[in-house]
Design an enzyme around this catalytic site. Sequence first.
Site, PDB file in Angstrom:
ATOM      1  N   LYS A  23       0.831  -1.211   0.000  1.00  0.00           N
ATOM      2  CA  LYS A  23       0.000   0.000   0.000  1.00  0.00           C
ATOM      3  C   LYS A  23       0.861   1.255   0.000  1.00  0.00           C
ATOM      4  O   LYS A  23       0.672   2.156  -0.817  1.00  0.00           O
ATOM      5  CB  LYS A  23      -0.900  -0.002   1.234  1.00  0.00           C
ATOM      6  N   ASN A  24       1.819   1.318   0.922  1.00  0.00           N
ATOM      7  CA  ASN A  24       2.549   2.579   1.089  1.00  0.00           C
ATOM      8  C   ASN A  24       3.504   2.871  -0.065  1.00  0.00           C
ATOM      9  O   ASN A  24       3.934   4.013  -0.236  1.00  0.00           O
ATOM     10  CB  ASN A  24       3.280   2.606   2.441  1.00  0.00           C
ATOM     11  N   ARG A  94      -4.048  10.310   3.340  1.00  0.00           N
ATOM     12  CA  ARG A  94      -2.804  10.951   3.730  1.00  0.00           C
ATOM     13  C   ARG A  94      -1.898  11.179   2.514  1.00  0.00           C
ATOM     14  O   ARG A  94      -1.266  12.208   2.357  1.00  0.00           O
ATOM     15  CB  ARG A  94      -2.129  10.001   4.736  1.00  0.00           C
ATOM     16  N   CYS A 118      -5.481   8.231   8.559  1.00  0.00           N
ATOM     17  CA  CYS A 118      -5.890   7.701   9.868  1.00  0.00           C
ATOM     18  C   CYS A 118      -5.613   8.692  10.987  1.00  0.00           C
ATOM     19  O   CYS A 118      -4.583   9.373  10.985  1.00  0.00           O
ATOM     20  CB  CYS A 118      -5.138   6.404  10.151  1.00  0.00           C
ATOM     21  N   ARG A 123       0.095  14.307  13.205  1.00  0.00           N
ATOM     22  CA  ARG A 123       0.554  14.123  11.825  1.00  0.00           C
ATOM     23  C   ARG A 123       0.794  15.439  11.073  1.00  0.00           C
ATOM     24  O   ARG A 123       0.145  15.737  10.057  1.00  0.00           O
ATOM     25  CB  ARG A 123      -0.405  13.210  11.057  1.00  0.00           C
ATOM     26  N   PRO A 124       1.744  16.267  11.550  1.00  0.00           N
ATOM     27  CA  PRO A 124       2.034  17.532  10.865  1.00  0.00           C
ATOM     28  C   PRO A 124       2.705  17.296   9.503  1.00  0.00           C
ATOM     29  O   PRO A 124       3.147  16.184   9.210  1.00  0.00           O
ATOM     30  CB  PRO A 124       3.010  18.226  11.819  1.00  0.00           C
ATOM     31  N   ILE A 125       2.799  18.361   8.678  1.00  0.00           N
ATOM     32  CA  ILE A 125       3.498  18.239   7.388  1.00  0.00           C
ATOM     33  C   ILE A 125       4.630  19.261   7.301  1.00  0.00           C
ATOM     34  O   ILE A 125       5.062  19.644   6.217  1.00  0.00           O
ATOM     35  CB  ILE A 125       2.536  18.381   6.177  1.00  0.00           C
ATOM     36  N   ASP A 126       5.117  19.706   8.471  1.00  0.00           N
ATOM     37  CA  ASP A 126       6.162  20.733   8.482  1.00  0.00           C
ATOM     38  C   ASP A 126       7.431  20.302   7.740  1.00  0.00           C
ATOM     39  O   ASP A 126       8.084  21.117   7.088  1.00  0.00           O
ATOM     40  CB  ASP A 126       6.491  21.135   9.937  1.00  0.00           C
ATOM     41  N   ASP A 306       3.167   0.360  12.438  1.00  0.00           N
ATOM     42  CA  ASP A 306       1.956  -0.204  11.834  1.00  0.00           C
ATOM     43  C   ASP A 306       1.660  -1.619  12.326  1.00  0.00           C
ATOM     44  O   ASP A 306       0.555  -2.124  12.131  1.00  0.00           O
ATOM     45  CB  ASP A 306       2.087  -0.230  10.297  1.00  0.00           C
ATOM     46  N   ILE A 328       6.363   6.494  17.601  1.00  0.00           N
ATOM     47  CA  ILE A 328       6.171   7.247  16.351  1.00  0.00           C
ATOM     48  C   ILE A 328       4.919   8.129  16.396  1.00  0.00           C
ATOM     49  O   ILE A 328       4.993   9.317  16.084  1.00  0.00           O
ATOM     50  CB  ILE A 328       6.091   6.292  15.121  1.00  0.00           C
ATOM     51  N   ARG A 398      -9.415   0.405   3.369  1.00  0.00           N
ATOM     52  CA  ARG A 398      -8.486   1.407   2.829  1.00  0.00           C
ATOM     53  C   ARG A 398      -7.123   0.801   2.532  1.00  0.00           C
ATOM     54  O   ARG A 398      -6.414   1.250   1.632  1.00  0.00           O
ATOM     55  CB  ARG A 398      -8.286   2.545   3.843  1.00  0.00           C
TER      56      ARG A 398
HETATM   57  C1  UD1 Z   1       3.817   6.574   6.784  1.00  0.00           C
HETATM   58  C2  UD1 Z   1       2.885   5.442   6.477  1.00  0.00           C
HETATM   59  C3  UD1 Z   1       2.226   4.924   7.743  1.00  0.00           C
HETATM   60  C4  UD1 Z   1       3.273   4.608   8.800  1.00  0.00           C
HETATM   61  C5  UD1 Z   1       4.254   5.758   8.992  1.00  0.00           C
HETATM   62  C6  UD1 Z   1       5.418   5.390   9.895  1.00  0.00           C
HETATM   63  C7  UD1 Z   1       2.186   6.021   4.245  1.00  0.00           C
HETATM   64  C8  UD1 Z   1       1.082   6.471   3.345  1.00  0.00           C
HETATM   65  N1  UD1 Z   1       1.888   5.917   5.542  1.00  0.00           N
HETATM   66  O1  UD1 Z   1       3.012   7.625   7.303  1.00  0.00           O
HETATM   67  O2  UD1 Z   1       1.504   3.745   7.402  1.00  0.00           O
HETATM   68  O3  UD1 Z   1       2.611   4.361  10.023  1.00  0.00           O
HETATM   69  O4  UD1 Z   1       4.797   6.153   7.730  1.00  0.00           O
HETATM   70  O5  UD1 Z   1       6.103   4.298   9.385  1.00  0.00           O
HETATM   71  O6  UD1 Z   1       3.278   5.723   3.803  1.00  0.00           O
HETATM   72  N2  UD1 Z   1       6.259  14.071  11.205  1.00  0.00           N
HETATM   73  C9  UD1 Z   1       6.474  15.388  11.495  1.00  0.00           C
HETATM   74  N3  UD1 Z   1       6.440  16.293  10.467  1.00  0.00           N
HETATM   75  C10 UD1 Z   1       6.223  15.925   9.179  1.00  0.00           C
HETATM   76  C11 UD1 Z   1       6.017  14.567   8.885  1.00  0.00           C
HETATM   77  C12 UD1 Z   1       6.037  13.646   9.921  1.00  0.00           C
HETATM   78  O7  UD1 Z   1       6.674  15.752  12.647  1.00  0.00           O
HETATM   79  O8  UD1 Z   1       6.211  16.793   8.299  1.00  0.00           O
HETATM   80  C13 UD1 Z   1       6.282  13.067  12.305  1.00  0.00           C
HETATM   81  C14 UD1 Z   1       4.940  12.341  12.472  1.00  0.00           C
HETATM   82  O9  UD1 Z   1       4.043  13.071  13.273  1.00  0.00           O
HETATM   83  C15 UD1 Z   1       5.379  11.052  13.109  1.00  0.00           C
HETATM   84  C16 UD1 Z   1       6.764  10.790  12.483  1.00  0.00           C
HETATM   85  O10 UD1 Z   1       7.185  12.044  11.940  1.00  0.00           O
HETATM   86  O11 UD1 Z   1       5.561  11.235  14.500  1.00  0.00           O
HETATM   87  C17 UD1 Z   1       6.762   9.775  11.379  1.00  0.00           C
HETATM   88  O12 UD1 Z   1       5.763  10.098  10.447  1.00  0.00           O
HETATM   89  P1  UD1 Z   1       5.893   9.719   8.912  1.00  0.00           P
HETATM   90  O13 UD1 Z   1       6.985   8.716   8.741  1.00  0.00           O
HETATM   91  O14 UD1 Z   1       5.939  10.961   8.114  1.00  0.00           O
HETATM   92  O15 UD1 Z   1       4.512   9.001   8.654  1.00  0.00           O
HETATM   93  P2  UD1 Z   1       3.620   9.095   7.360  1.00  0.00           P
HETATM   94  O16 UD1 Z   1       4.477   9.303   6.157  1.00  0.00           O
HETATM   95  O17 UD1 Z   1       2.481   9.997   7.624  1.00  0.00           O
END
Ligand code: UD1
Length: 432
Positions: A23-24, A94, A118, A123-126, A306, A328, A398
């Site tokens: 999926k990912n 996401r 989910c 889950r920020p995008i900074d 996961d 995480i 999903r």
């Molecule tokens: C992806 C996976 C999800 C998995 C996760 C961790 C997809 C679609 N989803 O989610 O199944 O659980 O990896 O292996 O691939 N963070 C920040 N700022 C950011 C981005 C992330 O602080 O801009 C933090 C998140 O809050 C979290 C950590 O980084 O604590 C890891 O998140 P991330 O690896 O980005 O997870 P996703 O890509 O959302």
Amino acid sequence: MEEKFVIHGGHPLKGEVSVSGAKNAAVAILPATLLASDVFTIENVPHIDDVVVLLNILKRLGAKINFINRTTLTIDTREVNSGNVRIKLAKRLRASYYFIGSLIGRFSDVGVYLPGGCDIGSRPIDLHIKGLTALGAKVDTDYGIFHAVSNGLKGTEVYFDQVSVGATINIMLAAVRAKGTTVLINAAKEPHVVDVANFLNLMGAKIRGVGTDIIRIKGVDSLHGCNYSIIPDQIEAGTLMIAAAATKGDVLVKNVVPVHMDALTAKMLEMGVDVQEFDDSIRVSCNKRLNAVNIKTYPYPGFPTDLQQPATVLLSTALGASVIVENIFESRFKHIDEIRKMGAKVTIDDRIAVVQGVERLTGSQVKASDLRAGAALIIAGLMAEGTTELYNIQYIDRGYDHIENKLIALGADIKREKVEEESIEEFELEFR
Ligand code: UD1
């Protein structure tokens, strides 16, 4: 109409099962086809709702999609002429943010509704914004839209404060067509990150170092179509391995990359599960009560977050107390309220859960709060005595490719049923 799973527990899973495509990886590779104006053939595409949503968005952007068989499709992106993904559908997952990385190399102005997905934490995008800005894009998130403008990105060094799968992939997507070289430091090493990079390299990108925490991307002027087969899903494989052990079964999980499963395999061996690895399959069998173990989630190659929820369920009937630390995501213990209704004894303090093993779980009415919580609750239902009714299964759809059919083939008693209106009301009253 809403659906539920009705599970009669207590049947050991036995036989062989094949894992679907990851999926990912799929949710990044499908948007990544937009980096080129060409034709692609993608194999081993999982039949999951997130993929259906992405394919619909691609179609809305002008791509032509044609299924050759259940898991192979062609995507023709030659008539895509806009970077505007302000489509409501995009809010549903996401991975919508991968449209930004994929389109900013081809269009100067791209926008997508801020990602959904989910609810397992803030889950920020900074880090995505930081990376794109470093490459020279102007980024804002006004009015709930992730918006980037650029007249040509320039390669640079991007340091991620935290390891992020999403940010690593998104900045890699943006950097493949930037001028010069981009270096990603503290990059994610997950198998799906490597898979996306392999796909991009086949399109003509120049990416080195994937699978390590420093990735170097030499920008190229153009990319082209290719044929690609997506890797097997590490998390589906792990879910099936855990389900086999939880039901005291004996299952050969096929179409896996055993090395991707090392963190789980090591923990299962520690619990006393019999795990045998072959070239592209893993046999899991178990006929005794398991030992309690401690688990801490980490980025790859650590124990995947996961699989934390399914593993917690597996440990709910182990001998002794297990300590689970979720490093995480801060809200990834929502399945625990549900397994408590089934007799599990778990206490939670912030990111730490202590699971005191009980002799057995008993069937109950439970609700999935997110994708992996749903998978964990299926496992709880399979191992419990009596009948479990699992609601909110749209979360499971999903990310799992018709998991009930795979489980039924292994001997599970699980049925998908329509939820009658009055029974939803009764159920919600009970939970108010
Ligand atoms: C992806 C996976 C999800 C998995 C996760 C961790 C997809 C679609 N989803 O989610 O199944 O659980 O990896 O292996 O691939 N963070 C920040 N700022 C950011 C981005 C992330 O602080 O801009 C933090 C998140 O809050 C979290 C950590 O980084 O604590 C890891 O998140 P991330 O690896 O980005 O997870 P996703 O890509 O959302």
